[in-house]
Scaffold this motif. Structure first.
Motif, PDB file in Angstrom:
ATOM      1  N   ALA A  71      60.018 -21.272 -99.944  1.00 50.98           N
ATOM      2  CA  ALA A  71      58.795 -21.416-100.723  1.00 50.98           C
ATOM      3  C   ALA A  71      58.171 -22.805-100.574  1.00 50.98           C
ATOM      4  O   ALA A  71      57.069 -22.947-100.062  1.00 50.98           O
ATOM      5  CB  ALA A  71      59.091 -21.126-102.185  1.00 50.98           C
ATOM      6  N   ASN A  72      58.879 -23.843-100.994  1.00 51.66           N
ATOM      7  CA  ASN A  72      58.237 -25.163-100.901  1.00 51.66           C
ATOM      8  C   ASN A  72      58.949 -26.035 -99.889  1.00 51.66           C
ATOM      9  O   ASN A  72      60.084 -26.463-100.078  1.00 51.66           O
ATOM     10  CB  ASN A  72      58.183 -25.902-102.254  1.00 51.66           C
ATOM     11  N   LEU A  73      58.230 -26.220 -98.859  1.00 58.08           N
ATOM     12  CA  LEU A  73      58.744 -27.031 -97.767  1.00 58.08           C
ATOM     13  C   LEU A  73      58.282 -28.460 -97.999  1.00 58.08           C
ATOM     14  O   LEU A  73      57.120 -28.693 -98.330  1.00 58.08           O
ATOM     15  CB  LEU A  73      58.181 -26.496 -96.452  1.00 58.08           C
ATOM     16  N   ASN A  74      59.204 -29.365 -97.824  1.00 64.54           N
ATOM     17  CA  ASN A  74      58.847 -30.774 -97.947  1.00 64.54           C
ATOM     18  C   ASN A  74      57.786 -31.141 -96.906  1.00 64.54           C
ATOM     19  O   ASN A  74      57.805 -30.660 -95.791  1.00 64.54           O
ATOM     20  CB  ASN A  74      60.119 -31.592 -97.706  1.00 64.54           C
ATOM     21  N   ASN A  75      56.853 -32.005 -97.323  1.00 64.66           N
ATOM     22  CA  ASN A  75      55.773 -32.384 -96.411  1.00 64.66           C
ATOM     23  C   ASN A  75      56.292 -33.001 -95.135  1.00 64.66           C
ATOM     24  O   ASN A  75      55.820 -32.696 -94.044  1.00 64.66           O
ATOM     25  CB  ASN A  75      54.846 -33.391 -97.102  1.00 64.66           C
ATOM     26  N   ASP A  76      57.273 -33.895 -95.307  1.00 69.00           N
ATOM     27  CA  ASP A  76      57.822 -34.570 -94.127  1.00 69.00           C
ATOM     28  C   ASP A  76      58.443 -33.579 -93.172  1.00 69.00           C
ATOM     29  O   ASP A  76      58.283 -33.662 -91.954  1.00 69.00           O
ATOM     30  CB  ASP A  76      58.882 -35.595 -94.545  1.00 69.00           C
ATOM     31  N   VAL A  77      59.142 -32.613 -93.759  1.00 68.34           N
ATOM     32  CA  VAL A  77      59.780 -31.609 -92.919  1.00 68.34           C
ATOM     33  C   VAL A  77      58.735 -30.822 -92.158  1.00 68.34           C
ATOM     34  O   VAL A  77      58.854 -30.597 -90.953  1.00 68.34           O
ATOM     35  CB  VAL A  77      60.644 -30.668 -93.796  1.00 68.34           C
ATOM     36  N   ALA A  78      57.671 -30.439 -92.860  1.00 66.46           N
ATOM     37  CA  ALA A  78      56.619 -29.671 -92.204  1.00 66.46           C
ATOM     38  C   ALA A  78      55.998 -30.482 -91.070  1.00 66.46           C
ATOM     39  O   ALA A  78      55.781 -29.968 -89.964  1.00 66.46           O
ATOM     40  CB  ALA A  78      55.555 -29.271 -93.214  1.00 66.46           C
ATOM     41  N   ASP A  79      55.744 -31.750 -91.350  1.00 62.16           N
ATOM     42  CA  ASP A  79      55.155 -32.617 -90.317  1.00 62.16           C
ATOM     43  C   ASP A  79      56.056 -32.684 -89.099  1.00 62.16           C
ATOM     44  O   ASP A  79      55.608 -32.541 -87.960  1.00 62.16           O
ATOM     45  CB  ASP A  79      54.959 -34.033 -90.861  1.00 62.16           C
ATOM     46  N   ASN A  80      57.312 -32.908 -89.397  1.00 58.81           N
ATOM     47  CA  ASN A  80      58.280 -33.043 -88.319  1.00 58.81           C
ATOM     48  C   ASN A  80      58.361 -31.772 -87.487  1.00 58.81           C
ATOM     49  O   ASN A  80      58.363 -31.810 -86.260  1.00 58.81           O
ATOM     50  CB  ASN A  80      59.658 -33.330 -88.929  1.00 58.81           C
ATOM     51  N   LEU A  81      58.399 -30.661 -88.211  1.00 63.31           N
ATOM     52  CA  LEU A  81      58.483 -29.392 -87.504  1.00 63.31           C
ATOM     53  C   LEU A  81      57.234 -29.156 -86.673  1.00 63.31           C
ATOM     54  O   LEU A  81      57.306 -28.663 -85.552  1.00 63.31           O
ATOM     55  CB  LEU A  81      58.675 -28.249 -88.496  1.00 63.31           C
ATOM     56  N   ALA A  82      56.089 -29.533 -87.236  1.00 61.62           N
ATOM     57  CA  ALA A  82      54.841 -29.345 -86.502  1.00 61.62           C
ATOM     58  C   ALA A  82      54.880 -30.123 -85.204  1.00 61.62           C
ATOM     59  O   ALA A  82      54.477 -29.626 -84.150  1.00 61.62           O
ATOM     60  CB  ALA A  82      53.662 -29.804 -87.350  1.00 61.62           C
ATOM     61  N   ARG A  83      55.374 -31.355 -85.279  1.00 60.94           N
ATOM     62  CA  ARG A  83      55.475 -32.160 -84.055  1.00 60.94           C
ATOM     63  C   ARG A  83      56.399 -31.485 -83.052  1.00 60.94           C
ATOM     64  O   ARG A  83      56.140 -31.460 -81.858  1.00 60.94           O
ATOM     65  CB  ARG A  83      56.014 -33.535 -84.387  1.00 60.94           C
TER      66      ARG A  83
END
Lengths: 445, 788
Positions: free
Chosen positions: A19-31
């Motif tokens: 449900a709630n993904l940490n912003n940093d994690v999302a950023d990292n994954l996006a990269r």
């Protein structure tokens, strides 16, 4: 910041139940996603390169995924470029998707089978002949290749090389005189003069025989070819010059030690001119004019026979230009005459049967009018008629001879059929000659 | 490599256990691609394994186990070390301080220093986020890469013209290593920004690397990306002249605080800088500088770049004694087999007696003598080193036909009077391919053309359009006669087809000399051998464990070499289903392969931008050539065996002199998109190339004669115009040098520059050219697909 939007990551995460993904994690994954996509593309480019292509296809991507040990994406295989549709999520947020056609199974099953794609074939042509690109339809025109960088520029460039490669933009002409020996130049001049020498028959024959037999003239072939076409263009009124250059052509073609193949493309137009030209020899005697056409026709025949193996399109092109002239009622009879014998020369009875015979009925009407008219056109029209009959009579070549006991005259019934097929005038002529075999051949019995 | 070496030894000796000893070694190859690992261990290992097979004594077994244990221990150790390094990199300040801190806080609380304690807590608060400490690089190191790089850039542009070109070469490694360092110390934003602002500086030259590095944004990517790994794993080699180098170091020292230290750290830890005396190397002369200034883009020198190595040498290690040593090559012709030679000679004599040569021509026997004559100064491999099956009547017939063709060929004597050779090109254009045609090959007898398609099949046509007749009387054709045949069997796109050597058929020959075999390689990881008599697949060669990109027959048949996505090239013989050698060493896919004309060497080109030369007998790499900036797309070795031509997809063709291992020259003219094929003429003085830009280009190998003298002798009477040209030329060159002067920088030049050694270029009508080939008679055959 990455090109790949972290929101996408969040969407995917939600779809698998995070449900709630940490912003940093999302950023990292996006990269990371961005990097992996680049990795796949890098592999896909290899497949494109080895497929000798410059367009990346969906199949390259699947191959790349396979190599990277990832299951390929199914459903995107396509040999054609994909069509993308665009939808808007909001201002400045376009969304692209692959347009999927809806297919009705019922329709698909009942629809006729799609056309089979054309088979892969190949054709051959000369891209370059002795360092120069011939201007034939298979090669690009200079206008098409202008924006390509073809020759080296700058202080070190060799202008001669540029000119050799047939580039017109270069001011320097090829230094031809340095390539041709003095003897050859002299020979060229002499032969050309001798050919056009009106006074001495002996001169002309010796020039002809020299050109026909002598070896070692290969370097001069392009010059002779150019000479011929120049003379034909500029002396259309002079029947003597025309027939002499035609003899020259003949000599060139018949010379066993010359390799004329690459020049056929430029040799054909002058001969065709002499065959189906509108006005040949000004007001020269009619018979001379027709003799020239006859000669040109035999030359065309020779060319078609000798060089058709080198160029697939030679025969069809020759036949097409003859047929076009034959079917043009506005052209004078001289042209028609040339076209008819030309067609016969190019392809023999087969061409006559396929191209001339079906068109005879309407043409016969034109001919009949001209003959009935009793004007200046009459002698020409008669010549054409004669040519037609001669051509038609070749139709029965190769057919089995009639069995004994068959009527040796053209019966009325046969005559009727002939009238239907080729018109009265020609039918009458055939009946007159009693040429039963030809009649049968025409009717296809 | 040691494995293949051993195979060679056992082959040479021809011992009965050859098969037994090679089989287990090669069978493990497909599962584990051979990489140049800790070679000492594996060599020991392999030799022990064969020894053990022969006579398994207890002591040897024990020794072996011990060695294995040692090996695994070593590996574990290195893995641990790497892990440790990684943690150090990602978390610069490690755990211990935290523990100390709690001790201190406890102590302060106990003693009642509450204010100090509060201060300490406050100060350490921003250091801890979920138990991990922040990197402490806030002000000191963060922007220094960018600053340092920008400073260096500006300084180089303001430097003396004399040093500028060489100093510019320093920027690329600085850029790459700064970027990688930024990424691996976890500054994705800074790294990205840094990359974006500076990448345009290097775009024309390093486009491939930039594309590969661009997506990198996390430290894990640096570990994973092949290009990054190559850069981090090797030292970048640079050549600078002495004054330029000291100048640079002085500058970096001066700017120590503003980032100079980072830059010099990069230079010292990631680069090997070779300094040379100015006078010693003519590369640094002012004339050379001016010459280069005219070119719109610069190129790396052949000894610059990533596999830090001496030019030409394949040795990349650190041992100073080994660097710069070039193994001796045997580039001479392979001597003919004595029996074959006798037969051919008898056959030629007979033919000479029947058809005496025209005056001024050699007899065939004389011609043959010339063809097989050994050059005095070069070594040739012997037949014992490269075993071939005994020759047959067909070999004799092919050789006879070759001699005839060689005598009657169209001779290309090179430039005479400034005019290039007048070559003729016959173009075969394929229609309706929808860009699915991947490769083409023409047979040596000029009777057949084979094409491989993405749809996994191969189609063979007769070139003259006539139907393909059965080659032997006994073979009845079941299929209706047609001018083409399809070969099915592959299960992936076909990436290469190649006809076995053959010769044109003549009347009264000893045996049919037509093309009998066709090889094909495909994305399904196999190589197939097809019989052109039966039109069936004969052998499937499995060994590569990734798509096979290219293959090539040896000049005498029997051997062939293949290269693939698994970074190896492999040597095969037709009658064994396992490879005989594995050539491992490339850092990326082996994209193209070709044979040396004496069958003793193999060349491979890879998308790690290197070309390597391998000895067939030992399986060792004997030469390495760097200098390409694009992916290598075609290779061809000259027929005299002295020069190698390699082409890349940036439109450059490089010529390498094999014996000294040096670059001869670089020829440009092709557009971007790949030069798919190269071919040499019989005399080895003209090269022809065809590529994706739809042109066939002809290149002069021998450098053009010095222009002024040439133009004067040629112009003769018109001396005035000749001098006029000269003044123009000098004016242009001075102008060019002047324009470079004041901070012109690297402006983006025109895309296509055509170098003066191009003889001619023939454009096609929208047809990329896939294959060009000089026949034995010096006619060029080209093949391409029409793509409207």
């Amino acid at each position: 910041m990455s090109v790949w939007n972290p929101d996408n990551i969040r969407d995917v995460a939600e779809s698998v139940g995070i449900a709630n993904l940490n912003n940093d994690v999302a950023d990292n994954l996006a990269r990371d996603v961005e990097y992996r996509i680049a990795q796949v593309l890098e592999e896909a480019l290899k497949f494109m390169r080895h497929g000798r292509r410059t367009v990346l296809t969906t199949q390259d991507i699947s191959n790349a995924l396979r190599v990277l040990d990832v299951e390929p994406l199914y459903g995107y295989e396509s040999t054609r470029p994909l069509r993308f549709g665009e939808a808007s999520l909001g201002p400045g947020q376009p969304l692209f998707y692959v347009e999927d056609e809806e297919v009705d199974f019922e329709k698909l099953i009942n629809a006729p089978l799609p056309k089979i794609p054309r088979e892969v074939t190949f054709t051959a042509h000369w891209l370059a002949v002795e360092g120069v690109q011939p201007s034939i339809p298979q090669n690009p025109t200079s206008a098409e290749s202008r924006n390509l960088e073809l020759v080296s520029k700058g202080p070190n460039a060799n202008p001669t090389l540029a000119a050799m490669s047939g580039n017109q933009n270069v001011a320097v002409k090829p230094l031809v005189k340095h390539v041709l020996s003095k003897e050859l130049q002299l020979y060229f001049e002499k032969v050309c003069n001798a050919f056009l020498d009106e006074s001495s028959e002996e001169y002309r024959t010796s020039a002809y025989s020299s050109l026909r037999e002598d070896p070692g003239l290969h370097q001069l072939v392009p010059y002779f070819v150019q000479f011929i076409s120049e003379k034909v263009t500029h002396s259309l009124k002079d029947i003597f010059v025309l027939s002499q250059v035609m003899r020259m052509t003949e000599a060139l073609i018949l010379n066993k030690s010359l390799y004329v193949d690459p020049y056929v493309a430029s040799l054909v137009p002058p001969v065709l001119t002499c065959l189906i030209g509108r006005q040949l020899g000004g007001n020269a005697d009619l018979s001379e004019q027709f003799a020239l056409r006859d000669f040109a026709a035999s030359l065309i025949g020779l060319i078609a026979k000798k060089y058709s193996h080198a160029s697939h399109t030679l025969k069809p092109r020759l036949a097409r230009s003859c047929l076009k002239n034959f079917l043009d009622p506005a052209k004078p009879f001289g042209t028609h005459y040339g076209a008819i014998i030309g067609l016969h020369a190019v392809g023999g009875p087969d061409v006559v049967r396929e191209l001339i015979l079906p068109n005879l009925k309407p043409y016969e009407k034109l001919l009949r009018d001209a003959i009935a008219e009793d004007g200046p056109r009459r002698p020409e029209a008669e010549k054409v008629l004669g040519a037609l009959l001669a051509v038609l009579s070749t139709l029965h070549e190769g057919r089995a001879h009639m069995a004994n006991g068959h009527a040796a005259i053209v019966t009325d019934e046969l005559r009727e059929q002939l009238n239907e097929k080729v018109g009265e005038l020609i039918a009458a002529k055939i009946a007159e000659a009693g040429d039963v075999q030809t009649a049968h051949a025409i009717l296809g019995h | 490599m040691p494995r293949s070496k051993k195979g060679g030894r056992s082959r040479k000796k021809k011992q009965p256990e050859t098969a037994a000893s090679t089989a287990p070694v090669t069978s493990e190859a497909p599962t584990a691609p051979v990489l140049p690992g800790p070679s000492d261990n594996s060599r020991e290992d392999a030799s022990v394994s064969t020894a053990a097979r022969q006579e398994p004594t207890i002591s040897q077994l024990a020794r072996r186990r011990l060695e294995l244990e040692l090996l695994t221990a070593q590996q574990a150790l290195t893995a641990m070390l790497i892990e440790e390094q990684r943690t150090l990199v990602t978390k610069p300040s490690a755990l211990p301080p935290v523990e100390e801190k709690t001790d201190v806080i406890d102590y302060l609380a106990k003693k009642g220093y509450t204010r100090t304690e509060a201060m300490l807590r406050m100060e350490s608060a921003n250091q801890e986020i979920d138990g991990r400490s922040l990197p402490q690089l806030s002000e000191d190191q963060r922007p220094k890469y960018r600053q340092g790089f920008d400073l260096t850039k500006v300084w180089i542009e303001d430097n003396l013209d004399l040093y500028k070109p060489e100093l510019r070469r320093v920027l690329w490694p600085l850029f790459v290593y700064s970027f990688l360092d930024l990424v691996s110390s976890f500054y994705p934003q800074d790294a990205k920004q840094f990359f974006e602002t500076n990448k345009n500086l290097f775009l024309p030259e390093h486009a491939e690397d930039i594309r590969a590095l661009e997506p990198i944004s996390l430290p894990e990517h640096v570990q994973d990306n092949t290009v990054a790994k190559i850069y981090r794993g090797n030292k970048y080699r640079l050549i600078l002249s002495n004054p330029a180098f000291s100048n640079l170091m002085q500058f970096l020292e001066n700017k120590h605080k503003e980032g100079g230290s980072v830059m010099s750290a990069i230079l010292s830890s990631y680069c090997t800088i070779i300094t040379k005396e100015r006078a010693a190397d003519d590369r640094f002369s002012f004339a050379a500088m001016l010459g280069r200034a005219r070119e719109s883009e610069t190129f790396p020198a052949e000894d610059e770049g990533i596999p830090g190595h001496h030019p030409g040498s394949a040795y990349t290690g650190d041992n100073p004694a080994m660097t710069g040593t070039l193994p001796r090559l045997k580039l001479g012709k392979l001597p003919p087999e004595p029996e074959l030679e006798g037969d051919v000679r008898a056959e030629l004599e007979e033919y000479d007696a029947k058809n005496p040569p025209p005056p001024g021509r050699n007899t065939l026997v004389q011609e043959y003598d010339q063809m097989i004559k050994k050059e005095e100064d070069e070594e040739a491999p012997s037949r014992a080193e490269i075993p071939f099956p005994p020759s047959t009547a067909r070999d004799v017939a092919i050789e006879v036909q070759r001699v005839k063709e060689n005598r009657d060929r169209f001779r290309i004597e090179g430039r005479t009077g400034g005019v290039g050779p007048a070559v003729s090109v016959c173009m075969f254009t394929f229609h309706n391919t929808y860009d699915r045609l991947t490769c083409l090959d023409f047979s040596d007898d000029n009777m057949l053309v084979a094409a491989g398609f993405e749809e996994s099949y191969i189609r063979v046509w007769s070139l003259d359009g006539k139907e393909i007749k059965p080659t032997h009387a006994g073979l009845e054709d079941v299929t209706p006669p047609s001018n083409s045949k399809r070969l099915f069997g592959h299960s992936g796109p076909v990436y290469a087809v190649a006809f076995a050597p053959s010769a044109a058929r003549t009347e009264g020959e000893l045996a049919p000399t037509n093309a009998r075999w066709l090889l094909s390689s495909s994305a399904d990881k196999t190589i197939r051998l097809w019989s052109l008599d039966l039109w069936q697949c004969m052998v499937v060669y499995k060994g590569h464990d990734q798509p096979v990109w290219d293959l090539s027959w040896g000049p005498f048949g029997y051997y062939f070499v293949s290269g693939g996505h698994d970074k190896t090239a492999r040597l095969w013989v037709t009658d064994r289903i396992r490879q005989q050698r594995i050539f491992a060493g490339h850092d990326q896919d082996v994209d193209c392969v070709c044979f040396h004309p004496n069958s003793a060497y193999v060349f491979t080109g890879s998308c790690d931008h290197t070309v390597r030369m391998w000895a067939v007998t030992t399986g060792n790499c004997v030469r390495m050539f760097t200098g390409h900036t694009g992916n290598i797309t075609a290779l061809a070795c000259s027929r005299n065996g002295k020069i190698l031509a390699s082409a890349d997809d940036h439109g450059s063709i490089f010529l390498w002199d094999l014996a000294p291992g040096r670059l001869l020259k670089r020829m440009r003219g092709h557009g971007k998109g790949g030069i798919w094929s190269l071919s040499w003429n019989v005399e080895s003085n003209v090269l022809v190339s065809g590529g994706a830009d739809g042109t066939v280009r002809v290149w002069d190998i021998n450098p053009p004669a010095p222009e002024p003298s040439g133009s004067q002798t040629r112009a003769g009477g018109e001396g005035s115009s000749g001098t006029k040209i000269d003044t123009n030329a000098t004016a242009a060159s001075t102008q060019a040098s002047a324009s470079v002067g004041p901070g012109a920088g690297k402006k983006k030049g025109k895309e296509n520059v055509v170098t003066p050694d191009q003889i001619s270029a023939f454009p096609t009508k929208k047809s990329p050219v896939y294959k060009v080939k000089f026949t034995n008679m010096n006619l060029i055959i080209a093949g391409g697909a029409y793509l409207p």
